[in-house]
Scaffold this motif. Structure first.
Motif, PDB file in Angstrom:
ATOM      1  N   ARG A  76       0.820  -1.217   0.000  1.00  0.00           N
ATOM      2  CA  ARG A  76       0.000   0.000   0.000  1.00  0.00           C
ATOM      3  C   ARG A  76       0.853   1.266   0.000  1.00  0.00           C
TER       4      ARG A  76
ATOM      5  N   ILE B  53      -3.343   6.595  12.178  1.00  0.00           N
ATOM      6  CA  ILE B  53      -3.806   5.624  13.191  1.00  0.00           C
ATOM      7  C   ILE B  53      -3.953   4.238  12.569  1.00  0.00           C
TER       8      ILE B  53
ATOM      9  N   GLY C 242       0.053  -0.012  10.974  1.00  0.00           N
ATOM     10  CA  GLY C 242       0.586  -1.302  10.528  1.00  0.00           C
ATOM     11  C   GLY C 242       2.065  -1.179  10.196  1.00  0.00           C
TER      12      GLY C 242
ATOM     13  N   ILE D 245       2.244   3.466   4.091  1.00  0.00           N
ATOM     14  CA  ILE D 245       1.458   4.690   3.820  1.00  0.00           C
ATOM     15  C   ILE D 245       1.983   5.822   4.703  1.00  0.00           C
TER      16      ILE D 245
ATOM     17  N   ASP E 226      -0.246   2.368  16.370  1.00  0.00           N
ATOM     18  CA  ASP E 226      -0.985   1.117  16.159  1.00  0.00           C
ATOM     19  C   ASP E 226      -1.287   0.508  17.527  1.00  0.00           C
TER      20      ASP E 226
HETATM   21  C1  LIG Z   1      -5.799  -3.602   7.993  1.00  0.00           C
HETATM   22  S1  LIG Z   1      -4.478  -2.994   8.981  1.00  0.00           S
HETATM   23  C2  LIG Z   1      -4.127  -1.452   8.142  1.00  0.00           C
HETATM   24  C3  LIG Z   1      -2.684  -1.027   8.266  1.00  0.00           C
HETATM   25  C4  LIG Z   1      -2.348   0.234   7.443  1.00  0.00           C
HETATM   26  N1  LIG Z   1      -3.186   1.356   7.822  1.00  0.00           N
HETATM   27  C5  LIG Z   1      -2.511  -0.079   5.977  1.00  0.00           C
HETATM   28  O1  LIG Z   1      -3.558   0.217   5.407  1.00  0.00           O
HETATM   29  O2  LIG Z   1      -1.588  -0.696   5.424  1.00  0.00           O
HETATM   30  C6  LIG Z   1      -5.324  -2.421  10.438  1.00  0.00           C
HETATM   31  C7  LIG Z   1      -4.382  -1.971  11.547  1.00  0.00           C
HETATM   32  O3  LIG Z   1      -5.164  -1.348  12.569  1.00  0.00           O
HETATM   33  C8  LIG Z   1      -4.634  -1.736  13.824  1.00  0.00           C
HETATM   34  N2  LIG Z   1      -5.701  -1.559  14.837  1.00  0.00           N
HETATM   35  C9  LIG Z   1      -6.737  -2.388  15.094  1.00  0.00           C
HETATM   36  N3  LIG Z   1      -7.480  -1.877  16.113  1.00  0.00           N
HETATM   37  C10 LIG Z   1      -6.915  -0.697  16.473  1.00  0.00           C
HETATM   38  C11 LIG Z   1      -7.213   0.278  17.465  1.00  0.00           C
HETATM   39  N4  LIG Z   1      -8.236   0.143  18.294  1.00  0.00           N
HETATM   40  N5  LIG Z   1      -6.412   1.374  17.547  1.00  0.00           N
HETATM   41  C12 LIG Z   1      -5.361   1.528  16.719  1.00  0.00           C
HETATM   42  N6  LIG Z   1      -5.002   0.612  15.773  1.00  0.00           N
HETATM   43  C13 LIG Z   1      -5.781  -0.490  15.650  1.00  0.00           C
HETATM   44  C14 LIG Z   1      -4.193  -3.172  13.615  1.00  0.00           C
HETATM   45  O4  LIG Z   1      -3.263  -3.578  14.596  1.00  0.00           O
HETATM   46  C15 LIG Z   1      -3.617  -3.121  12.206  1.00  0.00           C
HETATM   47  O5  LIG Z   1      -2.239  -2.873  12.189  1.00  0.00           O
END
Ligand SMILES: C[S@@+](CC[C@H](N)C(=O)[O-])C[C@H]1O[C@@H](n2cnc3c(N)ncnc32)[C@H](O)[C@@H]1O
Length: 273
Positions: free
Chosen positions: A25, A47, A50, A54, A71
């Motif tokens: 991404r 937020i 990951g 990005i 994260d």
């Molecule tokens: C699908 S990944 C997306 C990662 C990145 N934004 C991307 O699109 O490549 C979702 C991320 O959100 C994090 N996450 C899940 N619940 C969360 C929370 N309550 N607060 C912050 N991060 C959270 C997960 O640990 C994970 O790394």
């Protein structure tokens, strides 16, 4: 960091087959709706960053500003730091945070961004209220999420409907909402946000290389990842059913006329100045 208020379990985890997708991404393929609003001096909070690809792109786009990636999963932050260091970026830092309870004062960031995060959280309306709180007046809240029920593909390989049904059941049992894209605007209104621009964006996988990559990462994720574990441990699928879904993905990947599109909802909200 304030006490976490997360009630959901992150469905995918950070298995290598999941990170194959996350590390592909870029700001261009995942945050295009936001890019026209960025200015070089901006202070951005990313937020649910990951592995941080990005986040690193955003840092390059605000060379006189600062990007903070956070994260909820501490284990992924080492890779995010490596991503930024490997690109020689000095204007990016990382930390642990829960989007429901951010440890920042009101009005801190010019942009608060979350890509593919709100679909996984227990209370997306509370998350948006918190994102709004830490955004400066005149600043932006930018959110993009997939909508699984709106994903569509060709040809109708037997077994891919089972994949969609299983994924939605596991994600909901984990406390998330897999059809988040269509709900973002409603969640933002419920959170009290007023200046909302709602758009959509897609990823499409159709070339032999794209099909091979997309089908293999789902075939592998279905057999070995946090999602696979939750599917069997939660009683949503047997190991045999997971093998059948994984095979369906490989079968789709072999189709010369194969085409798959991922629809995302997007919202770009301006906080009142
Ligand atoms: C699908 S990944 C997306 C990662 C990145 N934004 C991307 O699109 O490549 C979702 C991320 O959100 C994090 N996450 C899940 N619940 C969360 C929370 N309550 N607060 C912050 N991060 C959270 C997960 O640990 C994970 O790394």
């Amino acid at each position: 960091m304030p006490k976490s208020r997360e009630t959901a379990v992150y469905t995918h985890g950070h298995h290598e087959s999941v990170l194959r997708s996350h590390t592909w991404r870029t700001a261009a393929n995942s945050a295009a709706y936001l890019l026209g609003s960025l200015k070089p001096h901006m202070k951005i909070l990313d937020i649910g960053c990951g592995p941080g690809t990005i986040t690193a792109d955003l840092a390059e786009l605000v060379p006189d500003g600062q990007v903070t990636g956070v994260d909820h999963a501490p284990g992924i932050l080492a890779q995010a730091r490596e991503t930024a260091a490997g690109r020689g970026l000095a204007n990016v830092d990382f930390g642990v945070a829960d989007v429901h309870a951010l440890d920042y004062p009101d009005d801190t960031f010019c942009v608060v961004h979350a890509h593919q995060v709100l679909q996984h959280v227990g209370d997306p309306v509370r998350a948006l209220r918190e994102m709004h709180r830490v955004t400066k007046p005149g600043g932006f809240i930018a959110v993009r999420d997939a909508d699984y029920a709106a994903m569509t593909w060709y040809p109708a390989v037997p077994g891919l409907d089972d994949w969609l049904d299983l994924y939605q059941r596991v994600a909901r049992a984990n406390g998330g909402e897999p059809d988040a894209g269509r709900r973002l605007k409603a969640w933002a209104l419920a959170a009290g946000l007023t200046d909302i621009t709602a758009t959509s964006g897609t990823w499409t996988f159709a070339t032999p290389e794209e099909r091979a990559w997309w089908s293999a990462l789902w075939a592998d994720r279905t057999l070995a990842s946090a999602y696979a574990d939750r599917a069997t441990q939660g009683g949503h699928a047997t190991a045999e059913q997971l093998r059948a879904v994984s095979q369906a993905w490989r079968e789709w990947g072999r189709q010369e006329d194969g085409w798959f599109t991922v629809l995302h909802g997007e919202i770009l909200c301006r906080k009142q100045a």
